[in-house]
Write a protein that holds these residues in place. Sequence first.
Motif, PDB file in Angstrom:
ATOM      1  N   ILE A 187      -5.576 -19.687 -37.621  1.00 43.98           N
ATOM      2  CA  ILE A 187      -4.732 -20.855 -37.900  1.00 43.98           C
ATOM      3  C   ILE A 187      -3.322 -20.638 -37.381  1.00 43.98           C
ATOM      4  O   ILE A 187      -2.724 -21.524 -36.755  1.00 43.98           O
ATOM      5  CB  ILE A 187      -4.733 -21.155 -39.406  1.00 43.98           C
ATOM      6  CG1 ILE A 187      -6.131 -21.623 -39.835  1.00 43.98           C
ATOM      7  CG2 ILE A 187      -3.683 -22.206 -39.752  1.00 43.98           C
ATOM      8  CD1 ILE A 187      -6.287 -21.797 -41.327  1.00 43.98           C
ATOM      9  N   ALA A 188      -2.767 -19.442 -37.616  1.00 44.78           N
ATOM     10  CA  ALA A 188      -1.409 -19.152 -37.151  1.00 44.78           C
ATOM     11  C   ALA A 188      -1.306 -19.231 -35.637  1.00 44.78           C
ATOM     12  O   ALA A 188      -0.268 -19.630 -35.092  1.00 44.78           O
ATOM     13  CB  ALA A 188      -0.970 -17.775 -37.637  1.00 44.78           C
ATOM     14  N   MET A 210      -8.954  -4.981 -36.792  1.00 42.99           N
ATOM     15  CA  MET A 210      -8.145  -5.359 -35.628  1.00 42.99           C
ATOM     16  C   MET A 210      -7.044  -6.332 -36.007  1.00 42.99           C
ATOM     17  O   MET A 210      -5.896  -6.198 -35.558  1.00 42.99           O
ATOM     18  CB  MET A 210      -9.047  -5.946 -34.541  1.00 42.99           C
ATOM     19  CG  MET A 210      -9.862  -4.921 -33.788  1.00 42.99           C
ATOM     20  SD  MET A 210     -10.736  -5.624 -32.360  1.00 42.99           S
ATOM     21  CE  MET A 210     -12.196  -6.284 -33.156  1.00 42.99           C
ATOM     22  N   HIS A 211      -7.372  -7.320 -36.798  1.00 42.59           N
ATOM     23  CA  HIS A 211      -6.367  -8.305 -37.195  1.00 42.59           C
ATOM     24  C   HIS A 211      -5.327  -7.690 -38.127  1.00 42.59           C
ATOM     25  O   HIS A 211      -4.169  -8.105 -38.125  1.00 42.59           O
ATOM     26  CB  HIS A 211      -7.041  -9.499 -37.873  1.00 42.59           C
ATOM     27  CG  HIS A 211      -7.659 -10.461 -36.912  1.00 42.59           C
ATOM     28  ND1 HIS A 211      -7.063 -11.645 -36.546  1.00 42.59           N
ATOM     29  CD2 HIS A 211      -8.825 -10.409 -36.228  1.00 42.59           C
ATOM     30  CE1 HIS A 211      -7.834 -12.284 -35.682  1.00 42.59           C
ATOM     31  NE2 HIS A 211      -8.909 -11.556 -35.471  1.00 42.59           N
ATOM     32  N   GLY A 212      -5.736  -6.717 -38.917  1.00 43.83           N
ATOM     33  CA  GLY A 212      -4.796  -6.073 -39.830  1.00 43.83           C
ATOM     34  C   GLY A 212      -3.805  -5.168 -39.124  1.00 43.83           C
ATOM     35  O   GLY A 212      -2.672  -5.006 -39.574  1.00 43.83           O
ATOM     36  N   ASP A 213      -4.206  -4.568 -38.010  1.00 45.13           N
ATOM     37  CA  ASP A 213      -3.322  -3.653 -37.287  1.00 45.13           C
ATOM     38  C   ASP A 213      -3.622  -3.738 -35.790  1.00 45.13           C
ATOM     39  O   ASP A 213      -4.188  -2.815 -35.195  1.00 45.13           O
ATOM     40  CB  ASP A 213      -3.526  -2.221 -37.792  1.00 45.13           C
ATOM     41  CG  ASP A 213      -2.498  -1.236 -37.238  1.00 45.13           C
ATOM     42  OD1 ASP A 213      -1.568  -1.699 -36.534  1.00 45.13           O
ATOM     43  OD2 ASP A 213      -2.626  -0.029 -37.512  1.00 45.13           O
ATOM     44  N   PRO A 214      -3.255  -4.853 -35.145  1.00 40.74           N
ATOM     45  CA  PRO A 214      -3.601  -5.025 -33.728  1.00 40.74           C
ATOM     46  C   PRO A 214      -2.880  -4.052 -32.801  1.00 40.74           C
ATOM     47  O   PRO A 214      -3.323  -3.837 -31.666  1.00 40.74           O
ATOM     48  CB  PRO A 214      -3.192  -6.469 -33.436  1.00 40.74           C
ATOM     49  CG  PRO A 214      -2.160  -6.792 -34.463  1.00 40.74           C
ATOM     50  CD  PRO A 214      -2.555  -6.021 -35.693  1.00 40.74           C
ATOM     51  N   ALA A 215      -1.771  -3.454 -33.255  1.00 42.19           N
ATOM     52  CA  ALA A 215      -1.028  -2.531 -32.398  1.00 42.19           C
ATOM     53  C   ALA A 215      -1.671  -1.150 -32.328  1.00 42.19           C
ATOM     54  O   ALA A 215      -1.356  -0.358 -31.428  1.00 42.19           O
ATOM     55  CB  ALA A 215       0.413  -2.395 -32.895  1.00 42.19           C
ATOM     56  N   GLU A 254       8.401 -18.380 -29.748  1.00 36.32           N
ATOM     57  CA  GLU A 254       9.084 -18.716 -30.991  1.00 36.32           C
ATOM     58  C   GLU A 254      10.231 -17.786 -31.350  1.00 36.32           C
ATOM     59  O   GLU A 254      10.984 -18.084 -32.284  1.00 36.32           O
ATOM     60  CB  GLU A 254       8.062 -18.733 -32.136  1.00 36.32           C
ATOM     61  CG  GLU A 254       6.972 -19.790 -31.944  1.00 36.32           C
ATOM     62  CD  GLU A 254       5.911 -19.738 -33.016  1.00 36.32           C
ATOM     63  OE1 GLU A 254       5.988 -18.833 -33.888  1.00 36.32           O
ATOM     64  OE2 GLU A 254       5.005 -20.589 -32.993  1.00 36.32           O
ATOM     65  N   THR A 255      10.393 -16.658 -30.662  1.00 39.83           N
ATOM     66  CA  THR A 255      11.442 -15.703 -31.015  1.00 39.83           C
ATOM     67  C   THR A 255      12.137 -15.208 -29.753  1.00 39.83           C
ATOM     68  O   THR A 255      11.679 -15.443 -28.632  1.00 39.83           O
ATOM     69  CB  THR A 255      10.874 -14.482 -31.773  1.00 39.83           C
ATOM     70  OG1 THR A 255      10.186 -13.618 -30.849  1.00 39.83           O
ATOM     71  CG2 THR A 255       9.896 -14.911 -32.865  1.00 39.83           C
ATOM     72  N   MET A 303      -2.634 -10.536 -26.863  1.00 39.77           N
ATOM     73  CA  MET A 303      -1.960 -11.435 -25.939  1.00 39.77           C
ATOM     74  C   MET A 303      -1.654 -12.799 -26.576  1.00 39.77           C
ATOM     75  O   MET A 303      -0.645 -13.424 -26.266  1.00 39.77           O
ATOM     76  CB  MET A 303      -2.803 -11.622 -24.682  1.00 39.77           C
ATOM     77  CG  MET A 303      -2.891 -10.382 -23.803  1.00 39.77           C
ATOM     78  SD  MET A 303      -1.271  -9.901 -23.104  1.00 39.77           S
ATOM     79  CE  MET A 303      -0.804  -8.561 -24.227  1.00 39.77           C
ATOM     80  N   THR A 304      -2.521 -13.246 -27.468  1.00 39.00           N
ATOM     81  CA  THR A 304      -2.248 -14.498 -28.175  1.00 39.00           C
ATOM     82  C   THR A 304      -1.027 -14.338 -29.073  1.00 39.00           C
ATOM     83  O   THR A 304      -0.157 -15.218 -29.126  1.00 39.00           O
ATOM     84  CB  THR A 304      -3.478 -14.911 -29.004  1.00 39.00           C
ATOM     85  OG1 THR A 304      -4.589 -15.118 -28.127  1.00 39.00           O
ATOM     86  CG2 THR A 304      -3.205 -16.199 -29.766  1.00 39.00           C
ATOM     87  N   ALA A 305      -0.948 -13.203 -29.769  1.00 36.56           N
ATOM     88  CA  ALA A 305       0.228 -12.933 -30.602  1.00 36.56           C
ATOM     89  C   ALA A 305       1.478 -12.808 -29.737  1.00 36.56           C
ATOM     90  O   ALA A 305       2.558 -13.304 -30.103  1.00 36.56           O
ATOM     91  CB  ALA A 305       0.007 -11.663 -31.414  1.00 36.56           C
ATOM     92  N   ALA A 306       1.352 -12.168 -28.577  1.00 40.94           N
ATOM     93  CA  ALA A 306       2.503 -12.008 -27.688  1.00 40.94           C
ATOM     94  C   ALA A 306       3.010 -13.364 -27.213  1.00 40.94           C
ATOM     95  O   ALA A 306       4.226 -13.608 -27.176  1.00 40.94           O
ATOM     96  CB  ALA A 306       2.114 -11.144 -26.494  1.00 40.94           C
ATOM     97  N   GLY A 307       2.104 -14.256 -26.834  1.00 40.75           N
ATOM     98  CA  GLY A 307       2.524 -15.582 -26.398  1.00 40.75           C
ATOM     99  C   GLY A 307       3.268 -16.321 -27.484  1.00 40.75           C
ATOM    100  O   GLY A 307       4.289 -16.979 -27.223  1.00 40.75           O
TER     101      GLY A 307
END
Length: 322
Positions: A8-9, A211-216, A265-266, A256-260
Amino acid sequence: MDVLSDAIAAMRTGRPHSSRTARRGPWGLRFPASDGAGFHVVLQGSAWLLRPGAADPVHLGPGDVVFLAHGYGHGLADHPATPLEDFEPAPDGSWPEPADPGEITADTTLLLCGAYRLDRARAHPLLTELPEVIHIPARIGCHPQLRAAIDLLGSELAEPRPGSHAVVAGLLDTLLVYLMRTWWLSERPEGTGGWAAALRDRAVTAALQAMHGDPARPWTVEELAAEGGLSRAAFARRFAALIGRPPLAYLTWLRMTAAGRLLRETDTPLRSLAARCGYGSEFAFAKAFKREYGMAPGGYRRRTGQGPGQARRSPAPAPGRP
């Protein structure tokens, strides 16, 4: 974050809008196609959901909920044969204030409707795999959290009070989660594959949550397999069969989705952003980002114009399957 929250985010953008309206027959509304998603709840009375090209209209009774995840144009009316009046939202996506319905009588249809603005450039499969229409009939004792969110939202719209603007926005976000959770966990047909099957598979779900909890984290297939209690080979086969891509390919998509989103936004510096997305250097991050988006991170940030003080524009579509 869990998988559903991340999904959703990744797509939510802008501010959701909603309206509580009263109609007396004959009445009909035509909602245009959009990039977002929408819902309708019949609080009192009944209605028919009409879809162009659909074989049959869908009858909605008191308490029924319908969620349209893909933004297709549709109609809502007291009867399938009633002419439809165009519903036109404002340019910012907000909905016009409904006219004062006067006294609510037994022949009044009360509707609670809402819309979400979504970025479909990198849509998560949890949303893209949803059916065109999700109809959740009213059933006594079913989905109490969803019903509670609907009741609270309807109450705030019926009688606005101090703070209602913030409360309504929060309730709309909550309602979106409950709508999707209700479908994936309760209402979807048994025997369906894809993400419906993945969310029922303990091993795959455990790896997704990790993966979602710690993608890095520099995850390996062996480590993800251990999260699910499987051998490397068995896990890799099962994950790819259900998710549609290998585990590390999904991890790259997630990063990559989080990076985009962060670039839009920041104004987070690229070095910090690279570390947050699991890359040891800005160069490695930029290379991976360009392979995914077709442009360098800095160019993407300038093009989408999402940094503080910049005008908000729609992000550039990403190539390839989401």
